[in-house]
Design an enzyme around this catalytic site. Sequence first.
Site, short mmCIF file in Angstrom:
data_model
loop_
_atom_site.label_atom_id
_atom_site.label_comp_id
_atom_site.label_asym_id
_atom_site.label_seq_id
_atom_site.Cartn_x
_atom_site.Cartn_y
_atom_site.Cartn_z
N ARG A 33 -22.85 89.52 29.27
CA ARG A 33 -21.25 89.48 28.21
C ARG A 33 -21.07 88.05 28.90
NH1 ARG A 33 -15.60 91.82 29.40
NH2 ARG A 33 -14.12 91.08 27.66
N ALA A 35 -12.69 87.62 24.36
CA ALA A 35 -13.91 88.22 24.03
C ALA A 35 -13.20 90.03 24.14
CB ALA A 35 -14.55 88.16 25.60
N SER A 36 -13.82 90.32 23.45
CA SER A 36 -12.99 92.09 23.22
C SER A 36 -13.59 93.00 24.46
CB SER A 36 -13.48 92.94 21.89
OG SER A 36 -12.83 92.03 20.77
N MET A 37 -12.65 93.76 24.32
CA MET A 37 -12.94 95.14 25.14
C MET A 37 -14.00 95.75 24.90
SD MET A 37 -10.39 98.23 26.86
CE MET A 37 -10.34 99.00 28.29
#
Length: 391
Positions: free
Chosen positions: A33, A96-98
């Site tokens: 990530r 940036a999503s959880m």
Amino acid sequence: MSPETSPATLAEQLARAGHLAPAWTDTFARVDRARFLPDRVWIRAEDGADGYRPVDRAADPARWHALAYEDRALVTHVEDGESDGGTRARVPTSSASMPRVVARMLDALAVADGVSVLEIGTGTGYNAALLAERLGDRQVVSVEVDPRIVDAARANLKSTGYAPTVVTGDGRLGSPAHAPYDRTIATCALHTVPYALVEQTAPGGVVVLPWGTGLYNGVLLRLTRAGDSTASGPVIGDSAFMWNRGETPHRDVMATVRARSQPPAATTTSLDPRSVFGDEDATFTAGVLVPDCRYSVGHGPDGEFTLWLADHATGSWTSVDFVPDGRTSYGLRQHGPRAIWDEVEAAYAWWREAGSPVRTRYGLTVTPAGQHLWLDEPGSPARAPRLPGPV
């Protein structure tokens, strides 16, 4: 990279907490990530102030790397990042999503080897990379409206060895050149499900997307494309995302209120505003039955507050004053062509009469003519909210 900050550690943490299905654990462990994040990310201010504060990789590398592997959403682009000397922003435009949300949505897609996926909202490219790692580059098409974000995502994907097809365009139109798709996923909140996404999904295919209203953003829908050109399916949980840019509600509730210099006469209501806006299921229902509205809360001393609701398009607004003194009526003001609080009262009464249904009892059917929200069973108008028009 320390053992405490690695994609494998993030995958292990998510799996241990029950957020990551076994079928996706190895994929999350292989896709880093951190390599999809910009050198500056924004997080909620932790000093009680409004907005977001930046964390810069160069200035605070330990904090930046820790955030990259935390189970939290990180804002990657802001609209007003130069305010306060670049130390605070209030309007995020991409994130940036959880990771747990990413994992849940991918699991809901129910992918298998050989299926093709259309993604709406490329963002950093991380989600597309996860799909490409699992299914192969040729099986993934991702659409992003912002050319700057597209350029960054393509660079991120290339540097990490992935090459899905990334298209610059309006995600509401899908990508017909590569259709049909076995699966479709959106990573931005929608209120009107574009029929193009249903049309480009093969019969039997699955569409997973966040869906919301101005009062509740949002829930996660899992629709299945039928052979008759419709798609239908239930709410499977909560999933708040940034809005698709074409549907972003007007943010400033108070601007609509300030547009009228003289407040309307005060009346009262017997409906405690906490009954509606203190219960997420009631709020969700109100958002469906009282469309095109946003709300804001102004807090006073000793538990007092004022709830404001506004429809920017018509200039209508309402305010309800709550004072925690045991009273059973609350100060009410309404202005404009819509009596918004009357609509809220009617929505709340319907919800109570229907048995106070939880959000996951609702579902949505999308057809070429529009979309229809239902309760418990598709095609049961007697059990569905009476909507002012196609939702």
